[in-house]
Design a protein around this motif. Structure first.
Motif, PDB file in Angstrom:
ATOM      1  N   ASN A  25      -5.002   4.834  11.553  1.00  0.00           N
ATOM      2  CA  ASN A  25      -3.785   4.524  12.303  1.00  0.00           C
ATOM      3  C   ASN A  25      -3.093   5.847  12.584  1.00  0.00           C
ATOM      4  OD1 ASN A  25      -1.204   3.797  13.085  1.00  0.00           O
ATOM      5  ND2 ASN A  25      -0.649   2.841  11.139  1.00  0.00           N
ATOM      6  N   ASP A  37      -6.807   4.853   2.168  1.00  0.00           N
ATOM      7  CA  ASP A  37      -5.990   3.716   2.585  1.00  0.00           C
ATOM      8  C   ASP A  37      -6.818   2.910   3.578  1.00  0.00           C
ATOM      9  OD1 ASP A  37      -4.314   2.011   3.967  1.00  0.00           O
ATOM     10  OD2 ASP A  37      -2.642   3.422   4.062  1.00  0.00           O
ATOM     11  N   VAL A  55       0.834  -1.203   0.000  1.00  0.00           N
ATOM     12  CA  VAL A  55       0.000   0.000   0.000  1.00  0.00           C
ATOM     13  C   VAL A  55       0.870   1.255   0.000  1.00  0.00           C
ATOM     14  CG1 VAL A  55      -1.650   1.327   1.395  1.00  0.00           C
ATOM     15  CG2 VAL A  55      -2.066  -1.081   0.927  1.00  0.00           C
ATOM     16  N   VAL A  56       2.005   1.224   0.691  1.00  0.00           N
ATOM     17  CA  VAL A  56       2.862   2.411   0.675  1.00  0.00           C
ATOM     18  C   VAL A  56       3.382   2.657  -0.748  1.00  0.00           C
ATOM     19  CG1 VAL A  56       5.028   3.406   1.511  1.00  0.00           C
ATOM     20  CG2 VAL A  56       3.452   2.318   3.119  1.00  0.00           C
ATOM     21  N   HIS A  68      -6.557  -1.419   7.042  1.00  0.00           N
ATOM     22  CA  HIS A  68      -6.989  -1.999   8.322  1.00  0.00           C
ATOM     23  C   HIS A  68      -8.478  -2.364   8.320  1.00  0.00           C
ATOM     24  CE1 HIS A  68      -3.185  -1.150  10.448  1.00  0.00           C
ATOM     25  NE2 HIS A  68      -3.145  -0.031   9.769  1.00  0.00           N
ATOM     26  N   LYS A 121      -2.298  -6.771   6.636  1.00  0.00           N
ATOM     27  CA  LYS A 121      -2.498  -6.530   8.080  1.00  0.00           C
ATOM     28  C   LYS A 121      -3.414  -7.609   8.637  1.00  0.00           C
ATOM     29  CE  LYS A 121      -0.086  -3.110   7.882  1.00  0.00           C
ATOM     30  NZ  LYS A 121       1.265  -3.282   8.285  1.00  0.00           N
TER      31      LYS A 121
HETATM   32  C1  PLP Z   1      -2.406   2.854   7.263  1.00  0.00           C
HETATM   33  C2  PLP Z   1      -1.331   1.963   6.727  1.00  0.00           C
HETATM   34  N1  PLP Z   1      -1.088   1.923   5.406  1.00  0.00           N
HETATM   35  C3  PLP Z   1      -0.130   1.135   4.874  1.00  0.00           C
HETATM   36  C4  PLP Z   1       0.643   0.332   5.681  1.00  0.00           C
HETATM   37  C5  PLP Z   1       1.713  -0.499   5.067  1.00  0.00           C
HETATM   38  O1  PLP Z   1       1.254  -1.187   3.991  1.00  0.00           O
HETATM   39  P1  PLP Z   1       2.250  -2.027   3.035  1.00  0.00           P
HETATM   40  O2  PLP Z   1       3.059  -2.912   3.918  1.00  0.00           O
HETATM   41  O3  PLP Z   1       1.305  -2.749   2.137  1.00  0.00           O
HETATM   42  O4  PLP Z   1       3.081  -1.021   2.328  1.00  0.00           O
HETATM   43  C6  PLP Z   1       0.406   0.334   7.062  1.00  0.00           C
HETATM   44  C7  PLP Z   1       1.244  -0.490   7.933  1.00  0.00           C
HETATM   45  O5  PLP Z   1       1.247  -0.344   9.118  1.00  0.00           O
HETATM   46  C8  PLP Z   1      -0.598   1.163   7.593  1.00  0.00           C
HETATM   47  O6  PLP Z   1      -0.860   1.190   8.891  1.00  0.00           O
END
Ligand code: PLP
Length: 413
Positions: free
Chosen positions: A176, A204, A99-100, A207, A241
């Motif tokens: 988060n 995003d 996601v990042v 969660h 997650k």
């Molecule tokens: C809100 C949020 N977005 C993205 C991520 C990370 O996602 P990814 O590992 O798919 O990049 C996290 C991880 O804690 C998160 O809390």
């Protein structure tokens, strides 16, 4: 299976397994002897069906280029219907390694350098990074705190959007680190403000499956559909997650509107030619197919841990304010009435020996807060409370010492 059986069957020791959380403590915190409560993954192994599916693939021993498993989407669709009574369409779906990474790509695709992007701190710190790394203008609209949790500041949101001509807003839903599961009406107001001002929303929703009893997750896409503004949202989510699969690098980007999809496809043609993660998709499909009971047990464990630690902190260190946890397994604690913000690292990391996420990582306004990860064993949480209670003795001693010192000074004057 009850919570204790679940914990006994699935808890794993992760130290010395190349775990970022457990084995990078020296590098990240300068001390390898801390109990890690930071990064958002868990100490629990995946559902049995996921292990089996992966083992079958591994036995075959071939990891060449792969297609998306044929039933991937229908399996996911059924999961969504069972858990959130919502539907996404197959043609909306793109894959990403995380996601990042997706946020970096989407920011690149849908905005230009220098354009304004809004986020709502305290919030997951990579949101700041993506805006800064991509040389966009960071605009913040802080959440309003209290009494036990946070809410959006809609007046400020609209003011900032107009003032900075914001082009894109990144929504964290569930949020988060504050653990809010946004209600439909909150999402509707947020989306309407964004739509009215031509702001694209990237939600995003990583969660979204981690919802505690009494709360109901609603996707921003669902609300956008009701409001007739689907062209204004892009959703990111993943099984990582929910089922502890982060390193298998399989995340979803859902782009409902055809024009936005074309833009993203064109952007990918120039910038992104990543293959699918075959193991990631096999694991995800098995989890979505057969992971319901595992997830119920896992959420029961998170709920139990949350209730337990809240009770303990209230009993032994009532000055710590525990934010209500509605979703995620990340608990946001306000320590400011207990210890001075500048001493949090000293007491929590150096004395209690805990590796936590510090409040100032999520906002300049939240130094004095910490985020702790509850997806661990009750035994680890007992240790956390024991260490905090010991530290509390030091805090009290130092308070008394400085009070008596002040009295002495007073006498001498
Ligand atoms: C809100 C949020 N977005 C993205 C991520 C990370 O996602 P990814 O590992 O798919 O990049 C996290 C991880 O804690 C998160 O809390």
């Amino acid at each position: 299976m009850d919570v204790n059986e679940f914990a006994a069957n699935y808890y794993r020791k992760r130290k010395d397994t190349d775990s970022l959380k457990w084995d990078a403590l020296k590098e990240r915190y300068g001390d390898e002897n801390l109990l890690p409560l930071w990064v958002a993954d868990t100490e629990f192994s995946v559902p049995d069906a996921v292990q089996q599916a992966l083992q079958t693939k591994i036995k075959q021993g071939i990891f060449g280029y792969s297609l998306v498993p044929e039933d991937y989407f229908s399996t996911y669709e059924n999961w969504q219907k069972r858990h959130h009574q919502q539907t996404f369409a197959k043609e909306w779906l793109f894959f990403s390694t995380g996601v990042v990474q997706a946020l970096y790509d989407l920011v690149d695709c849908f905005t230009e350098k220098g354009e304004a992007i809004l986020i709502q701190p305290p919030v997951y710190y990579p949101f700041f990074n993506v805006i800064q790394d991509k040389k966009r203008q960071l605009v913040t609209s802080d959440l309003i705190s209290g009494p036990n949790n946070y809410r959006m500041d809609f007046a400020d949101l609209e003011k900032k959007i107009k003032k900075y001509q914001v082009k894109l807003s990144i929504l964290c839903s569930p949020h988060n680190p504050v653990g809010r599961v946004w209600k439909s009406e909150e999402l509707r107001t947020y989306l309407n403000i964004c739509t009215k001002n031509n702001v694209l929303v990237i939600a995003d929703e990583i969660h979204s499956d981690l919802i505690l009893p009494g709360n109901q997750f609603v996707s921003a896409a669902e609300i956008a559909k009701e409001e007739g503004v689907l062209e204004n949202v892009v959703i990111c989510n993943a099984p990582s997650k929910t089922f502890n699969l982060a390193s298998l690098l399989n995340a979803h980007i859902w782009i409902p509107h055809v024009k936005q999809r074309e833009s993203y496809q064109n952007w990918c043609q120039e910038n992104r030619h990543t293959e699918n993660s075959s193991l990631g998709q096999i694991a995800a499909q098995a989890a979505y197919q057969s992971g319901d009971q595992w997830l119920n047990n896992f959420l029961a464990l998170v709920t139990q841990n949350y209730n337990w630690i809240k009770e303990q902190l209230y009993q032994y260190i009532p000055q710590i304010e525990v934010t209500d946890l509605q979703g995620t397994y990340l608990l946001w604690l306000d320590l400011r009435k207990w210890i001075p913000p500048e001493k949090v690292k000293y007491y929590i990391q150096d004395q209690a020996k805990l590796a936590v996420d510090f409040g100032e990582w999520f906002s300049t306004e939240t130094k004095g807060f910490i985020r702790i990860n509850l997806a661990t064993s009750l035994a680890n949480l007992r240790l956390v409370v024991k260490c905090l209670v010991e530290v509390n003795k030091m805090v009290k001693f130092e308070e008394n010492y400085s009070k008596s010192n002040k009295r002495r000074h007073y006498k001498n004057e």
